[in-house]
Write a protein that holds these residues in place. Structure first.
Motif, mmCIF file in Angstrom:
data_model
loop_
_atom_site.group_PDB
_atom_site.id
_atom_site.type_symbol
_atom_site.label_atom_id
_atom_site.label_comp_id
_atom_site.label_asym_id
_atom_site.label_seq_id
_atom_site.Cartn_x
_atom_site.Cartn_y
_atom_site.Cartn_z
ATOM 1 N N SER A 139 -6.209 -20.867 9.223
ATOM 2 C CA SER A 139 -6.194 -21.380 10.596
ATOM 3 C C SER A 139 -4.858 -21.943 11.028
ATOM 4 O O SER A 139 -4.792 -22.756 11.930
ATOM 5 C CB SER A 139 -7.294 -22.436 10.786
ATOM 6 N N GLY A 140 -3.772 -21.532 10.421
ATOM 7 C CA GLY A 140 -2.442 -21.944 10.855
ATOM 8 C C GLY A 140 -1.776 -20.839 11.641
ATOM 9 O O GLY A 140 -2.371 -19.799 11.914
ATOM 10 N N ARG A 141 -0.528 -21.049 11.997
ATOM 11 C CA ARG A 141 0.213 -20.023 12.739
ATOM 12 C C ARG A 141 1.002 -19.106 11.809
ATOM 13 O O ARG A 141 1.635 -18.171 12.252
ATOM 14 C CB ARG A 141 1.146 -20.682 13.743
ATOM 15 N N LEU A 142 0.957 -19.407 10.514
ATOM 16 C CA LEU A 142 1.649 -18.607 9.509
ATOM 17 C C LEU A 142 0.701 -18.390 8.340
ATOM 18 O O LEU A 142 0.065 -19.329 7.866
ATOM 19 C CB LEU A 142 2.909 -19.335 9.025
ATOM 20 N N GLU A 143 0.618 -17.162 7.887
ATOM 21 C CA GLU A 143 -0.191 -16.844 6.722
ATOM 22 C C GLU A 143 0.740 -16.331 5.638
ATOM 23 O O GLU A 143 1.579 -15.466 5.892
ATOM 24 C CB GLU A 143 -1.211 -15.773 7.084
ATOM 25 N N VAL A 144 0.628 -16.887 4.431
ATOM 26 C CA VAL A 144 1.451 -16.458 3.312
ATOM 27 C C VAL A 144 0.509 -16.016 2.199
ATOM 28 O O VAL A 144 -0.404 -16.748 1.813
ATOM 29 C CB VAL A 144 2.396 -17.583 2.823
ATOM 30 N N LEU A 145 0.751 -14.802 1.710
ATOM 31 C CA LEU A 145 -0.105 -14.197 0.693
ATOM 32 C C LEU A 145 0.726 -13.773 -0.508
ATOM 33 O O LEU A 145 1.860 -13.317 -0.348
ATOM 34 C CB LEU A 145 -0.801 -12.953 1.259
ATOM 35 N N ALA A 146 0.155 -13.909 -1.690
ATOM 36 C CA ALA A 146 0.732 -13.339 -2.902
ATOM 37 C C ALA A 146 -0.034 -12.055 -3.155
ATOM 38 O O ALA A 146 -1.267 -12.067 -3.205
ATOM 39 C CB ALA A 146 0.603 -14.298 -4.072
ATOM 40 N N GLY A 147 0.665 -10.946 -3.277
ATOM 41 C CA GLY A 147 0.006 -9.664 -3.466
ATOM 42 C C GLY A 147 0.340 -9.033 -4.794
ATOM 43 O O GLY A 147 1.425 -9.250 -5.340
ATOM 44 N N GLU A 148 -0.612 -8.257 -5.303
ATOM 45 C CA GLU A 148 -0.411 -7.442 -6.497
ATOM 46 C C GLU A 148 -0.928 -6.050 -6.187
ATOM 47 O O GLU A 148 -2.031 -5.893 -5.667
ATOM 48 C CB GLU A 148 -1.171 -7.995 -7.701
ATOM 49 N N LEU A 149 -0.117 -5.066 -6.527
ATOM 50 C CA LEU A 149 -0.468 -3.677 -6.271
ATOM 51 C C LEU A 149 -0.397 -2.916 -7.589
ATOM 52 O O LEU A 149 0.652 -2.904 -8.249
ATOM 53 C CB LEU A 149 0.496 -3.093 -5.234
ATOM 54 N N ALA A 150 -1.504 -2.305 -7.979
ATOM 55 C CA ALA A 150 -1.595 -1.577 -9.247
ATOM 56 C C ALA A 150 -0.764 -0.298 -9.190
ATOM 57 O O ALA A 150 -0.462 0.219 -8.105
ATOM 58 C CB ALA A 150 -3.061 -1.248 -9.541
ATOM 59 N N PRO A 151 -0.399 0.235 -10.338
ATOM 60 C CA PRO A 151 0.349 1.501 -10.372
ATOM 61 C C PRO A 151 -0.377 2.600 -9.598
ATOM 62 O O PRO A 151 -1.588 2.784 -9.748
ATOM 63 C CB PRO A 151 0.407 1.834 -11.868
ATOM 64 N N GLY A 152 0.354 3.281 -8.734
ATOM 65 C CA GLY A 152 -0.202 4.386 -7.955
ATOM 66 C C GLY A 152 -1.073 3.986 -6.784
ATOM 67 O O GLY A 152 -1.587 4.842 -6.071
ATOM 68 N N ALA A 153 -1.252 2.696 -6.546
ATOM 69 C CA ALA A 153 -2.143 2.223 -5.479
ATOM 70 C C ALA A 153 -1.381 2.006 -4.167
ATOM 71 O O ALA A 153 -0.155 1.947 -4.141
ATOM 72 C CB ALA A 153 -2.828 0.930 -5.902
ATOM 73 N N ALA A 154 -2.153 1.859 -3.097
ATOM 74 C CA ALA A 154 -1.604 1.579 -1.774
ATOM 75 C C ALA A 154 -2.464 0.519 -1.105
ATOM 76 O O ALA A 154 -3.640 0.367 -1.424
ATOM 77 C CB ALA A 154 -1.575 2.845 -0.912
ATOM 78 N N SER A 155 -1.885 -0.201 -0.155
ATOM 79 C CA SER A 155 -2.614 -1.255 0.543
ATOM 80 C C SER A 155 -3.694 -0.696 1.457
ATOM 81 O O SER A 155 -4.654 -1.388 1.780
ATOM 82 C CB SER A 155 -1.656 -2.139 1.342
ATOM 83 N N SER A 156 -3.545 0.547 1.881
ATOM 84 C CA SER A 156 -4.552 1.230 2.693
ATOM 85 C C SER A 156 -4.354 2.734 2.520
ATOM 86 O O SER A 156 -3.268 3.176 2.139
ATOM 87 C CB SER A 156 -4.442 0.831 4.170
ATOM 88 N N GLU A 157 -5.395 3.486 2.808
ATOM 89 C CA GLU A 157 -5.289 4.940 2.663
ATOM 90 C C GLU A 157 -4.251 5.516 3.611
ATOM 91 O O GLU A 157 -3.500 6.411 3.255
ATOM 92 C CB GLU A 157 -6.640 5.599 2.887
ATOM 93 N N GLU A 158 -4.250 5.004 4.829
ATOM 94 C CA GLU A 158 -3.311 5.460 5.848
ATOM 95 C C GLU A 158 -2.588 4.250 6.419
ATOM 96 O O GLU A 158 -3.153 3.153 6.469
ATOM 97 C CB GLU A 158 -4.056 6.176 6.983
ATOM 98 N N PRO A 159 -1.352 4.424 6.880
ATOM 99 C CA PRO A 159 -0.674 3.311 7.557
ATOM 100 C C PRO A 159 -1.489 2.858 8.761
ATOM 101 O O PRO A 159 -2.147 3.665 9.420
ATOM 102 C CB PRO A 159 0.656 3.928 7.992
#
Length: 185
Positions: free
Chosen positions: A102-122
């Motif tokens: 609920s703030g004006r800034l969101e900060v995330l720590a991300g981990e992406l496995a080998p060969g993975a993508a954040s979504s199937e399509e942009p």
């Protein structure tokens, strides 16, 4: 799998009712079936990251606010052991929120496995801006169909209104920090 204490569906229903939207309207706006929405709201379904993004967008709320406790304080300390973690049910990507909700800034720590993508399509989600900092590995950032290889210590800034995604084209886990302002879907 989403690490959730069982109230995600209640929060979705509560937000939907707060804005005067029926379950059928939510289903239509999120491009889900009414049965899927019902199952999610009753806690009988483990929704995908994409389904949660669609629901958040339809409800006009940032994705992580669906998991937020809504606690306000002048200083919010988020202990690493207490971070909210969201993992894709298909594996591949996880985010832990390192900023309060609920703030004006969101900060995330991300981990992406080998060969993975954040979504199937942009995909795009205005009106936010994002800044990603790679903390370990090589992350490929795709924006408007152009790939940008970011090594450890590299960062990139872009408008979320442009179709984008993160891809790990390596054989190791990629870790990154993502800042989004304002928080989005």
């Amino acid at each position: 799998m989403w690490q959730d204490d069982g109230v995600l569906g209640e929060r979705i229903r509560g937000r939907r009712q707060e804005i005067g939207m029926t379950a059928q309207q939510l289903a239509r706006a999120a491009e889900l079936s009414p049965a899927q929405v019902s199952q999610i709201e009753r806690g009988h379904s483990d929704p995908s990251l994409e389904a949660l993004r669609r629901i958040a967008r339809a409800l006009g709320t940032p994705l992580f606010d669906l998991f937020s406790e809504g606690e306000e304080s002048p200083v919010r300390v988020i202990r690493e052991a207490d971070r909210m973690i969201v993992r894709s049910p298909h594996g591949g990507i996880s985010y832990s929120r390192i900023s309060p909700g609920s703030g004006r800034l969101e900060v995330l720590a991300g981990e992406l496995a080998p060969g993975a993508a954040s979504s199937e399509e942009p995909w795009a989600h205005p009106p936010s801006e994002e800044c990603v900092l790679v903390t370990d590995g090589v992350l490929t950032l795709e924006v408007d169909g152009v790939a940008h290889a970011l090594a450890t210590g590299d960062s990139a800034y872009f408008a979320s209104a442009r179709p984008h995604r993160f891809v790990n084209r390596t054989t190791g886990i990629v870790r990154f920090t993502l800042s989004v302002s304002p928080p989005s879907y």
